[in-house]
Design a protein around this motif. Structure first.
Motif, mmCIF file in Angstrom:
data_model
loop_
_atom_site.group_PDB
_atom_site.id
_atom_site.type_symbol
_atom_site.label_atom_id
_atom_site.label_comp_id
_atom_site.label_asym_id
_atom_site.label_seq_id
_atom_site.Cartn_x
_atom_site.Cartn_y
_atom_site.Cartn_z
ATOM 1 N N ASP A 142 19.992 3.835 -20.169
ATOM 2 C CA ASP A 142 20.281 2.425 -19.964
ATOM 3 C C ASP A 142 20.166 2.008 -18.500
ATOM 4 N N LEU A 143 19.926 2.964 -17.608
ATOM 5 C CA LEU A 143 19.820 2.625 -16.196
ATOM 6 C C LEU A 143 18.585 1.781 -15.900
ATOM 7 N N GLY A 144 17.587 1.840 -16.768
ATOM 8 C CA GLY A 144 16.389 1.039 -16.537
ATOM 9 C C GLY A 144 15.207 1.594 -17.285
ATOM 10 N N PRO A 145 14.052 0.956 -17.151
ATOM 11 C CA PRO A 145 12.856 1.435 -17.850
ATOM 12 C C PRO A 145 12.405 2.780 -17.309
ATOM 13 N N LEU A 146 11.711 3.539 -18.129
ATOM 14 C CA LEU A 146 11.211 4.835 -17.709
ATOM 15 C C LEU A 146 10.203 4.666 -16.580
ATOM 16 N N PRO A 147 10.289 5.493 -15.517
ATOM 17 C CA PRO A 147 9.415 5.311 -14.358
ATOM 18 C C PRO A 147 7.953 5.529 -14.662
ATOM 19 N N GLY A 148 7.638 6.364 -15.637
ATOM 20 C CA GLY A 148 6.235 6.644 -15.934
ATOM 21 C C GLY A 148 5.460 5.424 -16.348
ATOM 22 N N THR A 149 6.137 4.441 -16.970
ATOM 23 C CA THR A 149 5.467 3.218 -17.404
ATOM 24 C C THR A 149 5.864 2.021 -16.545
ATOM 25 N N ALA A 150 7.112 1.994 -16.084
ATOM 26 C CA ALA A 150 7.606 0.821 -15.358
ATOM 27 C C ALA A 150 6.906 0.626 -14.025
ATOM 28 N N LEU A 151 6.439 1.699 -13.397
ATOM 29 C CA LEU A 151 5.844 1.597 -12.071
ATOM 30 C C LEU A 151 4.323 1.515 -12.091
ATOM 31 N N ALA A 166 12.149 -5.045 -6.594
ATOM 32 C CA ALA A 166 12.173 -3.675 -6.090
ATOM 33 C C ALA A 166 10.792 -3.034 -6.180
ATOM 34 N N LYS A 167 10.074 -3.307 -7.260
ATOM 35 C CA LYS A 167 8.759 -2.687 -7.433
ATOM 36 C C LYS A 167 7.681 -3.353 -6.586
ATOM 37 N N ALA A 168 7.793 -4.677 -6.380
ATOM 38 C CA ALA A 168 6.700 -5.425 -5.770
ATOM 39 C C ALA A 168 6.839 -5.602 -4.264
ATOM 40 N N ALA A 169 7.899 -5.061 -3.661
ATOM 41 C CA ALA A 169 8.101 -5.232 -2.218
ATOM 42 C C ALA A 169 6.930 -4.649 -1.433
ATOM 43 N N VAL A 170 6.481 -5.380 -0.403
ATOM 44 C CA VAL A 170 5.336 -4.944 0.403
ATOM 45 C C VAL A 170 5.624 -5.165 1.879
ATOM 46 N N ILE A 171 4.765 -4.592 2.694
ATOM 47 C CA ILE A 171 4.772 -4.871 4.121
ATOM 48 C C ILE A 171 3.378 -5.337 4.522
ATOM 49 N N LEU A 172 3.322 -6.296 5.429
ATOM 50 C CA LEU A 172 2.071 -6.735 6.046
ATOM 51 C C LEU A 172 2.039 -6.219 7.471
ATOM 52 N N PRO A 201 0.317 3.165 -1.627
ATOM 53 C CA PRO A 201 -0.568 2.243 -2.348
ATOM 54 C C PRO A 201 -0.847 0.983 -1.529
ATOM 55 N N GLN A 202 -2.106 0.560 -1.526
ATOM 56 C CA GLN A 202 -2.516 -0.616 -0.768
ATOM 57 C C GLN A 202 -2.812 -1.772 -1.717
ATOM 58 N N LEU A 203 -2.360 -2.970 -1.339
ATOM 59 C CA LEU A 203 -2.611 -4.176 -2.122
ATOM 60 C C LEU A 203 -3.800 -4.910 -1.510
ATOM 61 N N PRO A 204 -4.874 -5.111 -2.266
ATOM 62 C CA PRO A 204 -6.029 -5.819 -1.695
ATOM 63 C C PRO A 204 -5.718 -7.296 -1.459
ATOM 64 N N LEU A 205 -6.114 -7.803 -0.282
ATOM 65 C CA LEU A 205 -5.820 -9.178 0.124
ATOM 66 C C LEU A 205 -7.076 -10.033 0.207
ATOM 67 N N MET A 206 -6.864 -11.343 0.091
ATOM 68 C CA MET A 206 -7.877 -12.344 0.398
ATOM 69 C C MET A 206 -7.119 -13.611 0.790
ATOM 70 N N VAL A 207 -7.827 -14.712 1.022
ATOM 71 C CA VAL A 207 -7.162 -15.967 1.365
ATOM 72 C C VAL A 207 -7.496 -17.007 0.314
ATOM 73 N N PRO A 230 -0.133 3.318 -9.409
ATOM 74 C CA PRO A 230 1.318 3.128 -9.511
ATOM 75 C C PRO A 230 1.978 3.153 -8.141
ATOM 76 N N VAL A 231 3.007 2.337 -7.988
ATOM 77 C CA VAL A 231 3.805 2.369 -6.768
ATOM 78 C C VAL A 231 4.988 3.311 -6.988
ATOM 79 N N GLY A 232 5.682 3.610 -5.899
ATOM 80 C CA GLY A 232 6.894 4.412 -6.019
ATOM 81 C C GLY A 232 6.654 5.894 -5.932
ATOM 82 N N PRO A 233 7.703 6.684 -6.183
ATOM 83 C CA PRO A 233 7.614 8.140 -6.086
ATOM 84 C C PRO A 233 6.577 8.699 -7.035
#
Length: 325
Positions: free
Chosen positions: A148-157, A216-222, A295-301, A316-319
């Motif tokens: 119940d702590l959350g979705p399984l990491p193998g699919t959630a990430l 938590a999953k979608a956090a990024v840095i620029l 993991p890198q997120l591809p950017l455009m404008v 997948p992101v995360g561990p």
């Protein structure tokens, strides 16, 4: 010392078997309560209109009641076993040095074996088997509760909320970002603009537990660096905009958030276990226990010049524990 008085179960085989059945009954009841815990978990609704019992949430009441009784019955069974069937002869021994002699150790092992024999666990398989069954069943509530702590990491990430055309916004103010607004060497903590979006009635599009999970999953840095310092992999040449690159903020070791940025070396350091990633070289690992590149997120404008995603993360992101062989 008073003379030892035998108990009824010591001299009456019928009483001994009756006590054995009593102990096994308590262990069996513990197993039943553990199973009922799982039944209650999946039966009672905890959504917007939760099931109620005596005016309270039925799920909480029955989960607590069944788990408590499962533990209580094991305790009662163990006490009855000790009081009625285990040896109750008092023994004493003199204190000895901290490091026992080999002879004393042999004596201790003999006493241990004698205790096992006195417990009658070998001669009373009904108690042994029912106890093992109760202890095994007690693991079911733990498994259910952990699930119940959350979705399984193998699919959630495997995917996040990032989609083509979704703006990259500051994670505090929610303001969209343009490449020319960033300075060389700057790092910005960011997230998808959907978290600040509202519907026609002014209500958040994503909120509550779902909001926290997706953020938590979608956090990024620029980060912004000189374009000539970047060495992209083939087919990644257009993943940046004017030297601005976007990476997942989640370390690929055990999932710690990262933002320790070394401007001169283009290295990103994880504060938990010192995994270090070279963001000028596709986020590859150059030090530490992380198993794969960030993991890198591809950017455009977009039409207004704001940074947006080309797509979701291509991996997948995360561990990365599920990828280790």
């Amino acid at each position: 010392m008073h003379e030892h008085q035998p108990r009824p179960t010591d001299i009456d085989d019928v009483a001994g078997r009756r006590a054995e059945r009593q102990v096994a009954t308590f262990f069996g009841l513990s197993s039943v309560m553990a199973i009922l815990f799982c039944v209650a978990y999946f039966t009672f609704d905890i959504g917007d209109e939760p099931d109620l019992f005596l005016g309270y949430g039925a799920s909480n009441i029955f989960l607590g009641l069944t788990l408590g009784l499962a533990l209580l019955f094991i305790g009662i069974g163990a006490i009855q076993w000790a009081r009625k069937l285990m040896s109750d002869v008092e023994i004493s021994e003199a204190r000895h040095p901290s490091r026992s002699s080999d002879e004393d150790r042999d004596i201790a092992l003999s006493a241990l074996n004698q205790g096992i024999a006195d417990s009658a666990i070998g001669r009373r398989p009904l108690i042994r088997n029912s106890l093992l069954g109760a202890l095994g069943a007690l693991g079911l509530p733990a498994i259910v509760a952990l699930r119940d702590l959350g979705p399984l990491p193998g699919t959630a990430l495997e995917q996040t909320v990032w989609r083509k055309g979704m703006r990259v916004v500051n994670d505090v103010s929610g303001t969209p970002i343009k490449a020319e607004q960033m300075e060389i060497g700057q790092l910005v903590n960011a997230e998808p603009g959907i978290f600040f979006a509202v519907d026609e009635e002014g209500e958040p599009v994503v909120e509550g537990v779902e909001l926290q999970q997706e953020k938590a999953k979608a956090a990024v840095i620029l980060v912004k660096m000189r374009p000539e310092d970047i060495t992209p992999y083939p087919n990644r040449e257009n993943w940046g905009v004017e030297g601005v690159l976007c990476y997942s903020k989640i370390c690929t070791h055990v999932g710690c958030p990262i933002s320790l940025w070394e401007q001169q070396t283009h290295h990103l350091l994880c504060p938990c276990h010192q995994s270090t990633f070279d963001l000028a070289d596709n986020g590859k690992v150059i030090f530490g226990p992380a198993a794969r590149a960030l993991p890198q997120l591809p950017l455009m404008v977009d039409d207004e010049g704001y940074l947006v995603a080309q797509s979701d993360f291509p991996e997948p992101v995360g561990p990365s524990y599920w990828e280790r062989g």
